[in-house]
Design a protein around this motif. Structure first.
Motif, mmCIF file in Angstrom:
data_model
loop_
_atom_site.group_PDB
_atom_site.id
_atom_site.type_symbol
_atom_site.label_atom_id
_atom_site.label_comp_id
_atom_site.label_asym_id
_atom_site.label_seq_id
_atom_site.Cartn_x
_atom_site.Cartn_y
_atom_site.Cartn_z
ATOM 1 N N LEU A 96 41.508 48.884 36.455
ATOM 2 C CA LEU A 96 40.054 48.826 36.282
ATOM 3 C C LEU A 96 39.540 47.694 37.156
ATOM 4 O O LEU A 96 40.085 46.587 37.146
ATOM 5 C CB LEU A 96 39.693 48.566 34.827
ATOM 6 C CG LEU A 96 40.111 49.655 33.830
ATOM 7 C CD1 LEU A 96 39.891 49.187 32.403
ATOM 8 C CD2 LEU A 96 39.344 50.943 34.097
ATOM 9 N N PRO A 100 35.597 46.296 31.193
ATOM 10 C CA PRO A 100 34.468 46.874 30.454
ATOM 11 C C PRO A 100 34.007 45.990 29.308
ATOM 12 O O PRO A 100 32.810 45.956 28.991
ATOM 13 C CB PRO A 100 35.044 48.199 29.943
ATOM 14 C CG PRO A 100 36.114 48.551 30.927
ATOM 15 C CD PRO A 100 36.740 47.226 31.277
ATOM 16 N N ASN A 164 34.979 52.118 40.625
ATOM 17 C CA ASN A 164 35.701 52.159 39.354
ATOM 18 C C ASN A 164 35.338 50.946 38.503
ATOM 19 O O ASN A 164 36.187 50.381 37.831
ATOM 20 C CB ASN A 164 37.223 52.195 39.640
ATOM 21 C CG ASN A 164 38.062 52.369 38.396
ATOM 22 O OD1 ASN A 164 37.642 53.002 37.431
ATOM 23 N ND2 ASN A 164 39.266 51.801 38.411
ATOM 24 N N SER A 165 34.054 50.551 38.556
ATOM 25 C CA SER A 165 33.634 49.359 37.803
ATOM 26 C C SER A 165 32.195 49.487 37.311
ATOM 27 O O SER A 165 31.324 48.728 37.718
ATOM 28 C CB SER A 165 33.794 48.102 38.667
ATOM 29 O OG SER A 165 33.261 48.293 39.974
ATOM 30 N N LEU A 242 41.549 54.202 39.582
ATOM 31 C CA LEU A 242 42.161 54.581 38.318
ATOM 32 C C LEU A 242 43.396 55.456 38.534
ATOM 33 O O LEU A 242 44.464 55.185 37.989
ATOM 34 C CB LEU A 242 41.128 55.294 37.445
ATOM 35 C CG LEU A 242 41.538 55.639 36.026
ATOM 36 C CD1 LEU A 242 42.005 54.404 35.271
ATOM 37 C CD2 LEU A 242 40.371 56.298 35.294
ATOM 38 N N GLN A 347 35.239 56.649 33.483
ATOM 39 C CA GLN A 347 35.013 55.633 32.446
ATOM 40 C C GLN A 347 33.788 55.958 31.609
ATOM 41 O O GLN A 347 33.815 55.843 30.369
ATOM 42 C CB GLN A 347 34.861 54.252 33.085
ATOM 43 C CG GLN A 347 36.144 53.649 33.600
ATOM 44 C CD GLN A 347 35.941 52.190 33.981
ATOM 45 O OE1 GLN A 347 35.539 51.372 33.145
ATOM 46 N NE2 GLN A 347 36.195 51.858 35.235
ATOM 47 N N ARG A 348 32.714 56.368 32.259
ATOM 48 C CA ARG A 348 31.496 56.690 31.496
ATOM 49 C C ARG A 348 31.723 57.919 30.624
ATOM 50 O O ARG A 348 31.227 57.985 29.478
ATOM 51 C CB ARG A 348 30.335 56.896 32.459
ATOM 52 C CG ARG A 348 29.808 55.572 33.044
ATOM 53 C CD ARG A 348 28.662 55.779 33.999
ATOM 54 N NE ARG A 348 28.016 54.520 34.334
ATOM 55 C CZ ARG A 348 27.756 54.105 35.578
ATOM 56 N NH1 ARG A 348 28.089 54.874 36.616
ATOM 57 N NH2 ARG A 348 27.172 52.950 35.792
ATOM 58 N N VAL A 360 38.038 53.124 26.040
ATOM 59 C CA VAL A 360 38.018 53.339 27.489
ATOM 60 C C VAL A 360 39.164 52.565 28.144
ATOM 61 O O VAL A 360 39.923 53.097 28.959
ATOM 62 C CB VAL A 360 36.667 52.903 28.094
ATOM 63 C CG1 VAL A 360 36.722 52.924 29.624
ATOM 64 C CG2 VAL A 360 35.547 53.798 27.591
ATOM 65 N N VAL A 361 39.317 51.292 27.753
ATOM 66 C CA VAL A 361 40.339 50.443 28.372
ATOM 67 C C VAL A 361 41.736 50.960 28.067
ATOM 68 O O VAL A 361 42.578 51.084 28.964
ATOM 69 C CB VAL A 361 40.183 48.989 27.897
ATOM 70 C CG1 VAL A 361 41.329 48.130 28.424
ATOM 71 C CG2 VAL A 361 38.854 48.416 28.375
ATOM 72 N N CYS A 364 42.521 54.133 29.912
ATOM 73 C CA CYS A 364 42.740 53.883 31.336
ATOM 74 C C CYS A 364 44.074 53.167 31.572
ATOM 75 O O CYS A 364 44.727 53.376 32.609
ATOM 76 C CB CYS A 364 41.595 53.056 31.914
ATOM 77 S SG CYS A 364 40.044 53.987 32.026
#
Length: 373
Positions: A96, A100, A164-165, A242, A347-348, A360-361, A364
């Motif tokens: 990532l 997040p 990716n952020s 990712l 991610q969204r 999410v974390v 991932c």
């Protein structure tokens, strides 16, 4: 064929909360033990991992290779090893480009990092960002600078592809690559002017260092530069990606850009003189949109759909891709990326599905280790 390699920076995070953990020293100690080295022992590390600016990060570099398949195998292997070493220290690794969840990063020890923290203040202290750097071999500094001069209009497209952020300090930033905006707070970061020759490139680097604002050549944070360590052009605009296949796609495209540029230079074709100011706008647009909004087309510097701009990049380097054997893989990679989206979109979507940034974390982190798709 030109060799290529990748450096990736990864986040160290908690398996329970998803928050960043300041465990780089413990993870590197585990990596040292895996090759029968004692922590602090002098000499070559014996593994691919190094510390980065913050204790919440881990970096690795692949060996230079000529085949895309070899590069993907290297990235998958290094990510899996990083996951094992992190697990022994009670953490996960996640590809990532920003955390997040809210984070209070902590600088790694060492004179250089202390200097950065003192001189750049919050800009350095808050700089918990993870990038992906692509290296492509060149025959000389002169060829390398010729490539730098000619690839500059295309670099923002790579930022959009890799974005990716989307999250920063627990909030949606409204950007696809917020890392690129945080990174560009540093005084030497961003697009560069046309240099014209290796001598002028090195003169510019010396002039920047002579100001005293930068401590050493490693702080020449151009979007693309001559590596101070290897005979390569180093492209630094991408978020860490990712999926392990995406940096391979980027590396093939960068190799195609460098080869296409070198051929144009040998043929006496001048570089585009698009201004650095316009390139800064293109970089901002790429960071804001990713692949889900318009980008500035490198040939016109006017807004165009992201899919059109990405395909223009492919067309720019297609001849080199065919000759390197990368054409089919790149075409498939671009089609897949445009269909499923980059890491920012994923991610969204994960947040929408699971409802929490912690989920999410951890999801991932599973993708990073290879345990989850």
């Amino acid at each position: 064929m030109r060799s290529m390699g990748v450096e990736e920076e990864l986040l160290l995070v908690s398996a329970d909360s998803g928050e960043p953990l300041a465990l780089a020293g413990d993870v590197l100690a585990a990596a040292d033990r895996s090759v029968d080295r004692q922590p602090g022992e002098e000499g070559e590390p014996g593994h691919a991992f190094e510390k980065e600016l913050q204790k919440e990060q881990l970096e690795f570099a692949t060996e230079p290779v000529t085949e895309s398949g070899e590069l993907q195998d290297e990235i998958i292997r290094c990510r899996a090893e990083a996951s094992r070493h992190a697990a022994s220290a009670g953490a996960l690794v996640a590809a990532l480009a920003t955390s997040p969840l809210p984070a209070r990063p902590s600088l790694n020890p060492g004179r250089r990092y202390a200097w950065l923290g003192e001189h750049f203040g919050l800009t350095a202290q808050e700089q918990l960002t993870c990038g992906c750097h692509v290296h492509v071999s060149v025959e000389s500094d002169e060829e390398g600078v010729a490539a730098l001069d000619r690839i500059r209009p295309w670099l923002a497209v790579l930022t959009a592809m890799s974005a990716n952020s989307p999250f920063w300090q627990g909030q949606d930033s409204a950007y696809a690559s917020y890392r690129s905006r945080v990174w560009n707070r540093l005084p030497s970061a961003g697009p560069m002017d046309v240099f014209g020759s290796a001598d002028r490139y090195h003169e510019q680097v010396r002039a920047l260092l002579d100001t005293g604002v930068l401590r050493d050549e490693g702080m020449i944070y151009f979007d693309a530069r001559l590596s101070a360590t290897y005979p390569t052009v180093e492209v630094r605009v991408a978020d860490v990606c990712l999926e392990a296949s995406t940096p391979v796609l980027l590396a093939a495209l960068v190799r195609g850009l460098v080869e296409t540029a070198a051929r144009a230079w040998r043929a006496g074709e001048p570089p585009s003189r698009v201004s650095t100011s316009l390139l800064r706008l293109a970089a901002w647009r790429a960071g804001r949109s990713g692949l889900d909004g318009p980008l500035l087309h490198p040939e016109t510097m006017r807004e165009a759909p992201a899919s059109e701009v990405v395909r223009a990049l492919y067309a720019q380097v297609r001849e080199a891709l065919v000759e390197s054997g990368d054409d089919e893989q790149v075409r498939e990679g671009i089609a897949g990326l445009l269909e499923r989206g980059n890491g920012a979109r994923v991610q969204r979507e994960l947040l929408h599905t699971h409802g929490s940034l912690a989920s999410v974390v951890t999801h991932c982190a599973g993708i990073t280790s290879g345990s989850r798709t």
